[in-house]
Scaffold this active site. Structure first.
Site, PDB file in Angstrom:
ATOM      1  CG  HIS A 137      26.435  56.304   3.842  1.00  8.75           C
ATOM      2  ND1 HIS A 137      27.624  55.737   3.451  1.00  8.75           N
ATOM      3  CD2 HIS A 137      25.772  55.351   4.543  1.00  8.75           C
ATOM      4  CE1 HIS A 137      27.695  54.493   3.921  1.00  8.75           C
ATOM      5  NE2 HIS A 137      26.577  54.234   4.580  1.00  8.75           N
TER       6      HIS A 137
ATOM      7  NE  ARG B 260      28.949  59.203   0.913  1.00  9.11           N
ATOM      8  CZ  ARG B 260      28.525  60.071   1.810  1.00  9.11           C
ATOM      9  NH1 ARG B 260      27.714  61.054   1.456  1.00  9.11           N
ATOM     10  NH2 ARG B 260      28.910  59.989   3.067  1.00  9.11           N
TER      11      ARG B 260
ATOM     12  CE1 TYR C 221      28.371  63.346   5.427  1.00 13.58           C
ATOM     13  CE2 TYR C 221      26.397  62.670   6.623  1.00 13.58           C
ATOM     14  CZ  TYR C 221      27.235  62.569   5.527  1.00 13.58           C
ATOM     15  OH  TYR C 221      26.920  61.690   4.508  1.00 13.58           O
TER      16      TYR C 221
HETATM   17  C1  TPP Z   1      31.750  46.056  10.262  1.00 11.19           C
HETATM   18  C2  TPP Z   1      30.808  47.222  10.046  1.00 11.19           C
HETATM   19  N1  TPP Z   1      30.863  48.286  10.875  1.00 11.19           N
HETATM   20  C3  TPP Z   1      30.037  49.340  10.675  1.00 11.19           C
HETATM   21  C4  TPP Z   1      29.136  49.322   9.635  1.00 11.19           C
HETATM   22  C5  TPP Z   1      28.211  50.524   9.399  1.00 11.19           C
HETATM   23  N2  TPP Z   1      28.656  51.227   8.183  1.00 11.19           N
HETATM   24  C6  TPP Z   1      27.993  51.065   7.015  1.00 11.19           C
HETATM   25  S1  TPP Z   1      28.716  51.933   5.780  1.00 11.19           S
HETATM   26  C7  TPP Z   1      29.892  52.556   6.808  1.00 11.19           C
HETATM   27  C8  TPP Z   1      30.934  53.519   6.290  1.00 11.19           C
HETATM   28  C9  TPP Z   1      31.848  52.930   5.280  1.00 11.19           C
HETATM   29  O1  TPP Z   1      32.638  53.931   4.720  1.00 11.19           O
HETATM   30  P1  TPP Z   1      33.607  53.651   3.530  1.00 11.19           P
HETATM   31  O2  TPP Z   1      34.307  52.366   3.735  1.00 11.19           O
HETATM   32  O3  TPP Z   1      34.448  54.862   3.370  1.00 11.19           O
HETATM   33  O4  TPP Z   1      32.643  53.443   2.262  1.00 11.19           O
HETATM   34  P2  TPP Z   1      31.640  54.463   1.589  1.00 11.19           P
HETATM   35  O5  TPP Z   1      30.319  54.284   2.254  1.00 11.19           O
HETATM   36  O6  TPP Z   1      32.195  55.833   1.745  1.00 11.19           O
HETATM   37  O7  TPP Z   1      31.555  54.045   0.153  1.00 11.19           O
HETATM   38  C10 TPP Z   1      29.722  52.078   8.112  1.00 11.19           C
HETATM   39  C11 TPP Z   1      30.571  52.447   9.240  1.00 11.19           C
HETATM   40  C12 TPP Z   1      29.094  48.186   8.803  1.00 11.19           C
HETATM   41  N3  TPP Z   1      28.269  48.094   7.761  1.00 11.19           N
HETATM   42  N4  TPP Z   1      29.962  47.147   9.002  1.00 11.19           N
END
Ligand code: TPP
Ligand code: MG
Length: 389
Positions: free
Chosen positions: A284, A280, A293
């Protein structure tokens, strides 16, 4: 694809797929590609068997998704939408893979794969979601896109359940679930993968490995060499693909969809895990500052793999588009996105919406809160609930 779930010729040391390589971060990785970094078809690649028009439509959808992304970030900065998850850099996988599906196939996604919604031509229906209108999620469901999911991996058991139901009812449909690298650390991911493997649920697990889960790098997410190889533990195939190559994303999804439908060799439908390796470019979400980071210089090698540039170069080089064609597509994208914004901003907010969609029948406590809110709006007027700009 091969049988050990790591894709063809996977070197064991391919864990971090060359993310430090300043020129081409995916050059030495075991990822499937059709287009080279500059958009030229690779010498040994087979181009997907698509009409010239279809190739241009893929480019149009990439451009529309990018335009939507830029405008959405800008709208958020102006306070015209809430938090937004930018997708720049990741359009190739969402757009390419969705072009390889039938309209009847069900797509479930996390929150960043906006390109899938663009391909399904649901942008106007979808944007209202980001402005807080529940109608946005209702409308896309009618286009076989399950409302987006913020609870990481929580949609995966549902996606597999839908796939199992399609199979049980003998419907010729598959279920396609998008999620990130971070989602693979959730129990829901493993439960869904296991169930799909055991019960032959026709599911495509589309893992978007963009190297980060907010600030957590992929090296802290898994000790596996690849995300694709996790499929081996559940008895089905995993494959890695350059997610910034729209044509490779198309080709791999097409083949995986045939496998999921049980068309490839007359066998039972089988799930497939696709790891789209990508990056990306931006934050985020609009609430994030990635410089906290990661070094901005780390992004540059990935920008050189921009899926829009590569697709445009491919179309030009193979005589499928010229300057006027590119310009027309950009104008069309601007217009489609502007229309979607006008439509979304014309919707009148209904505060009772927030109570109306989680339960078939509202529990007493929420019913009381709903009544209290509506009585207060009645007494004080809607204006007193609006923020002063
Ligand atoms: C069950 C849960 N735990 C924590 C979060 C907080 N959270 C939102 S996005 C994220 C990271 C997700 O990363 P990834 O699956 O790699 O997707 P990306 O954002 O990189 O597209 C987290 C931990 C959440 N939304 N749901
Ligand atoms: Mg991620």
């Amino acid at each position: 694809m091969d049988e050990n779930g790591t894709g063809a010729n996977a070197p064991a040391e391919a864990a971090a797929p060359g993310r430090e390589d300043a020129t081409d971060p995916l050059a030495d990785a075991d990822v499937f590609r059709v287009l080279g970094p500059d958009g030229s078809p690779l010498p040994d690649a087979t181009l997907p068997d698509l009409s010239d028009e279809r190739f241009r439509e893929i480019y149009r959808d990439l451009v529309t998704t990018r335009r939507f992304d830029e405008r959405a970030v800008s709208l958020q900065r102006q306070g015209r939408i809430g938090t937004y998850a930018p997708c720049a850099g990741q359009e190739g996988s969402a757009v390419g893979s969705t072009h390889a599906l039938a309209d009847r196939d069900l797509i479930s996604y996390q929150y960043r794969e906006h390109g899938a919604v663009v391909v399904r031509d649901l942008l106007s229906e979808y944007l209202p979601y980001w402005m807080g209108h529940e109608s946005g999620t209702e409308a896309i469901a009618e286009g076989n896109v399950f409302p987006l999911n913020i609870g990481i991996a929580a949609h995966l058991p549902h996606a597999v359940g839908a796939a199992w139901a399609f199979d049980y009812r003998d419907e010729d449909r598959i279920s396609v679930a998008h999620f990130g690298d971070g989602a693979t650390s959730e129990g829901d991911f493993h439960e869904a993968m296991n169930f799909a493997g055991v019960f032959d649920a026709p599911t495509l697990f589309c893992c978007h490995n963009n190297g980060w889960a907010i600030s957590i790098p992929e090296s802290r997410q898994t000790a596996s060499d690849t995300f694709a190889q996790k499929a081996a533990a559940y008895g089905f195939e995993g494959v890695r693909v350059d997610g910034m190559d729209p044509l490779a994303s198309y080709a791999v999804t097409r083949e995986a969809a045939e496998r999921a439908r049980g068309e490839s060799d007359g066998d039972d439908p089988r799930p497939v895990l696709i790891e789209f390796v990508e990056y990306r470019f931006g934050a985020h979400t609009t609430a994030d500052d990635p410089t906290a980071y990661r070094d901005p210089d780390d992004v540059e090698p990935w920008r050189a793999l921009d899926p829009l540039d590569r697709m445009e170069a491919f179309l030009r080089e193979t005589g499928r588009i010229d300057d006027a064609g590119v310009e027309a597509i950009h104008e069309e994208a601007d217009e489609v996105v502007a229309d979607a914004i006008d439509f979304a901003e014309s919707i009148e907010a209904d505060p009772s919406d927030m109570f109306d969609h989680a339960y078939a029948e509202l529990p007493p406590e929420l019913r009381r809160q709903r009544e209290e809110l509506l009585a207060a709006v009645d007494e004080h007027g809607e204006a007193s609930f609006l923020r002063e700009e």
